[in-house]
Scaffold this motif. Structure first.
Motif, PDB file in Angstrom:
ATOM      1  N   PHE A 252      56.223  -4.891  -1.073  1.00  0.00           N
ATOM      2  CA  PHE A 252      56.242  -5.905  -0.021  1.00  0.00           C
ATOM      3  C   PHE A 252      56.073  -5.218   1.331  1.00  0.00           C
ATOM      4  CE2 PHE A 252      58.815  -7.474  -3.529  1.00  0.00           C
ATOM      5  CZ  PHE A 252      58.308  -8.750  -3.727  1.00  0.00           C
ATOM      6  N   ALA A 253      55.213  -5.778   2.154  1.00  0.00           N
ATOM      7  CA  ALA A 253      54.973  -5.255   3.503  1.00  0.00           C
ATOM      8  C   ALA A 253      55.324  -6.326   4.514  1.00  0.00           C
ATOM      9  CB  ALA A 253      53.519  -4.821   3.667  1.00  0.00           C
ATOM     10  N   LEU A 254      56.224  -6.012   5.430  1.00  0.00           N
ATOM     11  CA  LEU A 254      56.598  -6.947   6.479  1.00  0.00           C
ATOM     12  C   LEU A 254      55.670  -6.717   7.673  1.00  0.00           C
ATOM     13  CD1 LEU A 254      59.173  -6.901   4.629  1.00  0.00           C
ATOM     14  CD2 LEU A 254      60.451  -7.532   6.681  1.00  0.00           C
ATOM     15  N   VAL A 255      54.957  -7.762   8.081  1.00  0.00           N
ATOM     16  CA  VAL A 255      53.977  -7.663   9.157  1.00  0.00           C
ATOM     17  C   VAL A 255      54.343  -8.670  10.241  1.00  0.00           C
ATOM     18  CG1 VAL A 255      52.135  -6.872   7.625  1.00  0.00           C
ATOM     19  CG2 VAL A 255      52.437  -9.312   8.021  1.00  0.00           C
ATOM     20  N   GLY A 256      53.775  -8.451  11.426  1.00  0.00           N
ATOM     21  CA  GLY A 256      54.011  -9.359  12.547  1.00  0.00           C
ATOM     22  C   GLY A 256      53.854  -8.638  13.869  1.00  0.00           C
ATOM     23  N   LEU A 282      64.824   1.661  -5.258  1.00  0.00           N
ATOM     24  CA  LEU A 282      64.208   1.200  -4.006  1.00  0.00           C
ATOM     25  C   LEU A 282      63.586   2.366  -3.268  1.00  0.00           C
ATOM     26  CD1 LEU A 282      63.783  -1.107  -1.871  1.00  0.00           C
ATOM     27  CD2 LEU A 282      65.968  -0.399  -0.886  1.00  0.00           C
ATOM     28  N   ALA A 283      62.454   2.079  -2.581  1.00  0.00           N
ATOM     29  CA  ALA A 283      61.798   3.056  -1.713  1.00  0.00           C
ATOM     30  C   ALA A 283      61.383   2.356  -0.426  1.00  0.00           C
ATOM     31  CB  ALA A 283      60.594   3.679  -2.399  1.00  0.00           C
ATOM     32  N   LEU A 284      61.498   3.077   0.684  1.00  0.00           N
ATOM     33  CA  LEU A 284      61.123   2.549   1.997  1.00  0.00           C
ATOM     34  C   LEU A 284      59.967   3.362   2.560  1.00  0.00           C
ATOM     35  CD1 LEU A 284      64.653   1.945   3.595  1.00  0.00           C
ATOM     36  CD2 LEU A 284      63.146   0.267   2.531  1.00  0.00           C
ATOM     37  N   LEU A 332      59.465  -1.384  -0.053  1.00  0.00           N
ATOM     38  CA  LEU A 332      59.385  -2.160   1.183  1.00  0.00           C
ATOM     39  C   LEU A 332      58.655  -1.329   2.240  1.00  0.00           C
ATOM     40  CD1 LEU A 332      62.991  -3.672   1.356  1.00  0.00           C
ATOM     41  CD2 LEU A 332      60.915  -4.726   0.454  1.00  0.00           C
ATOM     42  N   ILE A 333      57.652  -1.940   2.871  1.00  0.00           N
ATOM     43  CA  ILE A 333      56.831  -1.254   3.875  1.00  0.00           C
ATOM     44  C   ILE A 333      57.093  -1.899   5.232  1.00  0.00           C
ATOM     45  CG2 ILE A 333      54.500  -0.609   4.566  1.00  0.00           C
ATOM     46  CD1 ILE A 333      53.631  -0.916   1.685  1.00  0.00           C
TER      47      ILE A 333
END
Length: 475
Positions: A252-256, A282-284, A332-333
């Motif tokens: 999942f990549a959080l964009v904005g 989990l990996a960040l 999570l990106i």
């Protein structure tokens, strides 16, 4: 050559003057704007035909001088005149096409003169005059230029006329809609009450007009209000159970845009994943190498959660990192914040789509932004499709209708809402009914004073129909 000049304010008026003065077969030589008017140089059809055949008293009509003294002058002149007439007739048959120059015609040999004529050396034969052919070529080119200019002017006038017709149609629709809503205020006053509440809550005039047009007849103000809220709740798509998201896992990549809360939301999601699956699953990943301290902020969250944070700079690094972390349950990106009007948005979307992995993009929407800004953000980050969105800064928003309106009209799935900076306490699963109720309760007192009665018809008349509203489910 009797060339006449005609001037008029428009090309259409000037052409009408040409038609009245010279007839429908007039030849247009030039058409150009000059000092606010249109100037046309035209030539009558008879005058153009006279140019093709030279006058009887002109030097061009005279017979070619006899240079070959061994031929009869009368026979040579007749043959040259006949060949000249045939060439000119061939040129006049196709005035718009530049014909090939005819092969030189040698006149038939006349009988030999008497043997008693003195013998003279034959003089070199002179070339036939090329001036008539050059004149015809020039006239053909001028006629072709005039035709092309007339076509261009006609196309421009047609475009202007269509623009005026569209403007007239829009004005008529606005006036009719204004009259219609003026009658609605008198005939159905409860619709005006519901309209005020929707506008005060932050919903757009377009969505409000569409729902009020579909409002069933014979309902009271309370029933109409309940029907509107039910329809809005039904069309607000939300994640019913976060188990479908956390148990399935993935990338999942959080964009904005900048400052919308992507890093904090990433930390909140990471905490939920750690509490459910443990830190080893989990990996960040962070791509934010522009802001000072951006990488350190996520690294601090990762240290608290016991999760390693990887930093990438481009698509190649991201592809390598995802390949190394393919055994992780969830990745999570945290992406760099980019303005929706920056070219880097397209590059960022292309980088996530070309990472050789199924990267689900989650858009963070600022609840304090205006509808116009939020619509631009969604269109910029849409790409091939968004998996969902997170509504951030819910505690700072004065109204919620603006962001809820965008989520409904853009057909986005709402995952979570964020109402603070605490990790992970201030991240909640989205509940449509509570969000709609809160949107109306925030501005309930300002609904009666936000718009005057005379402003509502103008506002609703200016709200055009939106093709995306056809997919709103009314139930």
């Amino acid at each position: 050559m009797n060339v006449k000049k005609f001037t008029a304010p428009t090309s259409r008026e000037a052409l009408r003057k040409v038609r009245e003065a010279l007839g429908p077969d007039a030849v247009i030589l030039s058409n150009r704007p000059m000092d606010g008017v249109v100037e046309i140089l035209a030539l009558a059809n008879d005058d153009a035909a006279s140019l093709a055949s030279p006058a009887a008293d002109s030097p061009m009509a005279a017979p070619q001088p006899q240079l070959d003294l061994d031929e009869a002058p009368a026979a040579r002149s007749a043959s040259i005149a006949q060949a000249y007439d045939e060439a000119m007739a061939a040129r006049l048959n196709a005035p718009l096409n530049i014909p090939q120059r005819p092969a030189p015609v040698r006149p038939a040999a006349a009988p030999r003169a008497a043997a008693t004529a003195p013998a003279r050396p034959a003089a070199p034969r002179a070339a036939a005059p090329a001036q008539p052919a050059m004149d015809m070529d020039r006239i053909s080119a001028m006629v072709a230029d005039a035709v092309n200019a007339a076509k261009a002017n006609a196309a421009a006038e047609m475009s202007t006329m269509m623009s005026e017709l569209r403007a007239m149609r829009g004005m008529m629709e606005t006036q009719l809609a204004e009259l219609s809503w003026g009658n609605t205020q008198q005939r159905d006053p409860h619709k005006t009450t519901v309209l005020r509440e929707m506008l005060a809550a932050g919903f757009s005039a377009t969505l409000s007009r569409y729902l009020l047009d579909k409002l069933p007849q014979g309902r009271s103000a309370a029933d109409s209000r309940d029907w509107i809220r039910t329809v809005l709740t039904r069309n607000l798509s939300a994640l019913g159970n976060e188990d479908a998201l956390l148990e399935q896992g993935g990338v999942f990549a959080l964009v904005g845009p900048t400052g919308v809360g992507k890093t904090t939301s990433t930390a909140k999601l990471a905490a939920r994943c750690v509490m459910r699956h443990g830190p080893e699953k989990l990996a960040l990943i962070t791509t934010d190498a522009y802001r000072i301290g951006a990488h350190e902020q996520l690294r601090i969250y990762g240290k608290i959660l016991g999760v390693m944070v990887h930093s990438v700079k481009d698509e190649a690094d991201l592809r390598i990192a995802l390949k190394e972390l393919k055994n992780k349950h969830t990745v999570l990106i945290d992406t760099v914040g980019v303005s929706q009007r920056d070219q880097m948005v397209t590059e960022q979307v292309a980088m996530l789509q070309g990472a050789d992995a199924d990267v689900k993009r989650i858009l963070c929407l600022n609840a304090t932004a205006t509808q116009e800004t939020l619509n631009e953000v969604v269109r910029a980050y849409q790409g091939s499709g968004l998996a969902g969105c997170i509504m951030t800064k819910l505690d700072e928003a004065a109204s919620l209708g603006n962001v809820l309106d965008v989520v409904i009209r853009q057909k986005l799935q709402l995952y979570y809402v964020s109402n603070g900076q605490r990790v992970p306490e201030d991240l909640h699963l989205a509940k449509p009914a509570e969000l709609i109720e809160r949107a109306f309760s925030l501005k309930q007192g300002a609904a009666a004073t936000q718009y005057a009665d005379s402003e509502l018809p103008l506002l609703m008349a200016a709200a055009g129909a939106d093709s995306m509203l056809r997919e709103v489910h009314l139930g």
